[in-house]
Motif scaffolding. Structure first.
Motif, PDB file in Angstrom:
ATOM      1  N   VAL A   6       0.822  -1.209   0.000  1.00  0.00           N
ATOM      2  CA  VAL A   6       0.000   0.000   0.000  1.00  0.00           C
ATOM      3  C   VAL A   6       0.860   1.263   0.000  1.00  0.00           C
ATOM      4  CG1 VAL A   6      -1.947  -1.140   1.110  1.00  0.00           C
ATOM      5  CG2 VAL A   6      -0.225  -0.002   2.514  1.00  0.00           C
ATOM      6  N   THR A   7       2.156   1.110  -0.195  1.00  0.00           N
ATOM      7  CA  THR A   7       3.070   2.253  -0.161  1.00  0.00           C
ATOM      8  C   THR A   7       2.675   3.362  -1.127  1.00  0.00           C
ATOM      9  OG1 THR A   7       4.861   0.845   0.597  1.00  0.00           O
ATOM     10  CG2 THR A   7       5.485   2.958  -0.352  1.00  0.00           C
ATOM     11  N   PRO A   8       2.365   3.051  -2.400  1.00  0.00           N
ATOM     12  CA  PRO A   8       1.985   4.142  -3.318  1.00  0.00           C
ATOM     13  C   PRO A   8       0.758   4.929  -2.842  1.00  0.00           C
ATOM     14  CG  PRO A   8       2.452   2.147  -4.566  1.00  0.00           C
ATOM     15  CD  PRO A   8       2.440   1.771  -3.103  1.00  0.00           C
ATOM     16  N   ILE A   9      -0.198   4.236  -2.264  1.00  0.00           N
ATOM     17  CA  ILE A   9      -1.401   4.906  -1.757  1.00  0.00           C
ATOM     18  C   ILE A   9      -1.043   5.772  -0.554  1.00  0.00           C
ATOM     19  CG2 ILE A   9      -3.666   4.537  -0.693  1.00  0.00           C
ATOM     20  CD1 ILE A   9      -3.778   1.912  -2.368  1.00  0.00           C
ATOM     21  N   GLN A  10      -0.227   5.228   0.341  1.00  0.00           N
ATOM     22  CA  GLN A  10       0.199   5.969   1.536  1.00  0.00           C
ATOM     23  C   GLN A  10       0.936   7.246   1.136  1.00  0.00           C
ATOM     24  OE1 GLN A  10       3.124   3.922   3.897  1.00  0.00           O
ATOM     25  NE2 GLN A  10       2.637   5.102   5.733  1.00  0.00           N
ATOM     26  N   LEU A  11       1.834   7.149   0.168  1.00  0.00           N
ATOM     27  CA  LEU A  11       2.590   8.315  -0.266  1.00  0.00           C
ATOM     28  C   LEU A  11       1.701   9.323  -0.982  1.00  0.00           C
ATOM     29  CD1 LEU A  11       5.923   6.656  -1.429  1.00  0.00           C
ATOM     30  CD2 LEU A  11       5.501   7.966   0.660  1.00  0.00           C
ATOM     31  N   GLY A  15       0.854  13.360   0.245  1.00  0.00           N
ATOM     32  CA  GLY A  15       1.300  14.488  -0.571  1.00  0.00           C
ATOM     33  C   GLY A  15       2.692  14.336  -1.137  1.00  0.00           C
ATOM     34  N   ALA A  16       3.235  13.134  -1.084  1.00  0.00           N
ATOM     35  CA  ALA A  16       4.604  12.916  -1.551  1.00  0.00           C
ATOM     36  C   ALA A  16       4.729  13.070  -3.065  1.00  0.00           C
ATOM     37  CB  ALA A  16       5.088  11.531  -1.134  1.00  0.00           C
ATOM     38  N   MET A  17       3.655  12.865  -3.798  1.00  0.00           N
ATOM     39  CA  MET A  17       3.739  12.927  -5.256  1.00  0.00           C
ATOM     40  C   MET A  17       4.051  14.340  -5.749  1.00  0.00           C
ATOM     41  SD  MET A  17       3.666   9.928  -5.867  1.00  0.00           S
ATOM     42  CE  MET A  17       3.261   8.476  -4.977  1.00  0.00           C
ATOM     43  N   ARG A  21      11.246  13.449  -6.030  1.00  0.00           N
ATOM     44  CA  ARG A  21      12.531  12.896  -5.571  1.00  0.00           C
ATOM     45  C   ARG A  21      12.385  12.277  -4.186  1.00  0.00           C
ATOM     46  NH1 ARG A  21      17.129  16.868  -5.720  1.00  0.00           N
ATOM     47  NH2 ARG A  21      18.339  15.025  -5.235  1.00  0.00           N
ATOM     48  N   ALA A  22      11.633  12.926  -3.316  1.00  0.00           N
ATOM     49  CA  ALA A  22      11.400  12.370  -1.983  1.00  0.00           C
ATOM     50  C   ALA A  22      10.569  11.089  -2.085  1.00  0.00           C
ATOM     51  CB  ALA A  22      10.702  13.385  -1.087  1.00  0.00           C
ATOM     52  N   ALA A  23       9.548  11.110  -2.934  1.00  0.00           N
ATOM     53  CA  ALA A  23       8.694   9.924  -3.112  1.00  0.00           C
ATOM     54  C   ALA A  23       9.501   8.752  -3.659  1.00  0.00           C
ATOM     55  CB  ALA A  23       7.527  10.249  -4.035  1.00  0.00           C
ATOM     56  N   GLN A  24      10.398   9.025  -4.604  1.00  0.00           N
ATOM     57  CA  GLN A  24      11.223   7.959  -5.180  1.00  0.00           C
ATOM     58  C   GLN A  24      12.188   7.374  -4.151  1.00  0.00           C
ATOM     59  OE1 GLN A  24      13.005   9.914  -8.514  1.00  0.00           O
ATOM     60  NE2 GLN A  24      11.277   9.491  -9.875  1.00  0.00           N
ATOM     61  N   PRO A  54       7.935  18.909   2.579  1.00  0.00           N
ATOM     62  CA  PRO A  54       7.240  18.993   3.871  1.00  0.00           C
ATOM     63  C   PRO A  54       7.762  17.946   4.864  1.00  0.00           C
ATOM     64  CG  PRO A  54       5.668  18.863   2.063  1.00  0.00           C
ATOM     65  CD  PRO A  54       7.016  18.638   1.477  1.00  0.00           C
ATOM     66  N   VAL A  55       7.845  18.332   6.109  1.00  0.00           N
ATOM     67  CA  VAL A  55       8.344  17.447   7.149  1.00  0.00           C
ATOM     68  C   VAL A  55       7.424  16.236   7.341  1.00  0.00           C
ATOM     69  CG1 VAL A  55       7.246  18.652   9.075  1.00  0.00           C
ATOM     70  CG2 VAL A  55       9.364  17.385   9.458  1.00  0.00           C
ATOM     71  N   ASP A  56       6.158  16.370   6.978  1.00  0.00           N
ATOM     72  CA  ASP A  56       5.212  15.255   7.134  1.00  0.00           C
ATOM     73  C   ASP A  56       5.666  13.996   6.402  1.00  0.00           C
ATOM     74  OD1 ASP A  56       3.591  16.730   8.753  1.00  0.00           O
ATOM     75  OD2 ASP A  56       2.174  17.267   7.175  1.00  0.00           O
ATOM     76  N   LEU A  57       6.446  14.147   5.344  1.00  0.00           N
ATOM     77  CA  LEU A  57       6.921  12.971   4.614  1.00  0.00           C
ATOM     78  C   LEU A  57       7.887  12.155   5.459  1.00  0.00           C
ATOM     79  CD1 LEU A  57       7.497  14.455   1.044  1.00  0.00           C
ATOM     80  CD2 LEU A  57       5.459  13.363   1.989  1.00  0.00           C
ATOM     81  N   LEU A  58       8.594  12.800   6.372  1.00  0.00           N
ATOM     82  CA  LEU A  58       9.494  12.075   7.269  1.00  0.00           C
ATOM     83  C   LEU A  58       8.756  11.493   8.468  1.00  0.00           C
ATOM     84  CD1 LEU A  58      12.666  14.356   7.505  1.00  0.00           C
ATOM     85  CD2 LEU A  58      12.380  12.238   6.207  1.00  0.00           C
ATOM     86  N   ARG A  59       7.553  11.940   8.704  1.00  0.00           N
ATOM     87  CA  ARG A  59       6.815  11.510   9.892  1.00  0.00           C
ATOM     88  C   ARG A  59       5.922  10.303   9.646  1.00  0.00           C
ATOM     89  NH1 ARG A  59       5.622  17.605  11.891  1.00  0.00           N
ATOM     90  NH2 ARG A  59       7.656  17.935  12.838  1.00  0.00           N
ATOM     91  N   ILE A  60       6.201   9.574   8.610  1.00  0.00           N
ATOM     92  CA  ILE A  60       5.481   8.321   8.358  1.00  0.00           C
ATOM     93  C   ILE A  60       5.917   7.343   9.458  1.00  0.00           C
ATOM     94  CG2 ILE A  60       5.201   6.389   6.757  1.00  0.00           C
ATOM     95  CD1 ILE A  60       5.770   8.447   4.484  1.00  0.00           C
ATOM     96  N   PRO A  61       4.981   6.822  10.241  1.00  0.00           N
ATOM     97  CA  PRO A  61       5.361   5.972  11.386  1.00  0.00           C
ATOM     98  C   PRO A  61       6.305   4.831  11.026  1.00  0.00           C
ATOM     99  CG  PRO A  61       3.039   6.523  11.523  1.00  0.00           C
ATOM    100  CD  PRO A  61       3.526   7.046  10.193  1.00  0.00           C
TER     101      PRO A  61
END
Length: 112
Positions: A6-11, A15-17, A21-24, A54-61
Motif C-alpha cells: 500500500v506504499t503508493p497509496i500511503q505516499l 502528498g509525496a507525489m 525525488r522524496a517519493a522515489q 514537507p516534514v510530514d513525509l518524514l513523519r510516516i510511522p
C-alpha cells in the motif's frame, strides 16, 4: 494470506507525489520495510537544502520506526558514514514545525 503493498497509496495521501525525488527515495524503503543508505542520502540532501519537502513525509510511522531501530536497537549496524544523516533526519522530523500559508509553507525549527 497475500500481503499487499500500500506504499503508493500511503505516499499519495501524504502528498509525496508533489515531491517526486522524496517519493522515489521513500517508496522502496517503505515497500521493503528496510532503510537503504542511497535513498537516505537523497532524503538527507533534500531536507538539508534551502527548500526542503514537507516534514510530514518524514513523519510516516513506518519510516520513523525504521530510523529508530537502525540507530538505537542493540546489534543494529549502521555505517558510520551514514549515521549522522540518519540522526539528522530523525531530529528534523521531531523538531520542525510547519504552518501552511497561501501557496507556501512557513518552517520553524524548535530546539528543546
Amino acid at each position: 494470506m497475500i500481503a499487499l503493498n500500500v506504499t503508493p497509496i500511503q505516499l499519495a495521501l501524504n502528498g509525496a507525489m508533489a515531491h517526486p525525488r522524496a517519493a522515489q527515495a521513500l517508496a522502496p524503503m517503505l515497500a521493503r520495510n528496510a532503510l537503504n543508505p542511497a535513498d537516505m542520502t537523497v532524503l538527507f540532501k533534500l531536507y538539508s537544502s534551502p527548500d526542503p519537502p514537507p516534514v510530514d513525509l518524514l513523519r510516516i510511522p513506518q519510516l520513523l520506526e525504521l530510523l529508530i531501530d537502525a540507530l538505537f536497537k542493540p546489534g543494529s549496524k549502521v555505517n558510520q558514514e551514514h549515521k549522522n544523516k540518519y540522526f539528522y533526519l530523525l531530529g528534523y522530523s521531531a523538531s520542525v514545525y510547519e504552518t501552511p500559508k497561501k501557496g507556501n509553507r512557513s518552517r520553524q525549527t524548535v530546539f528543546i
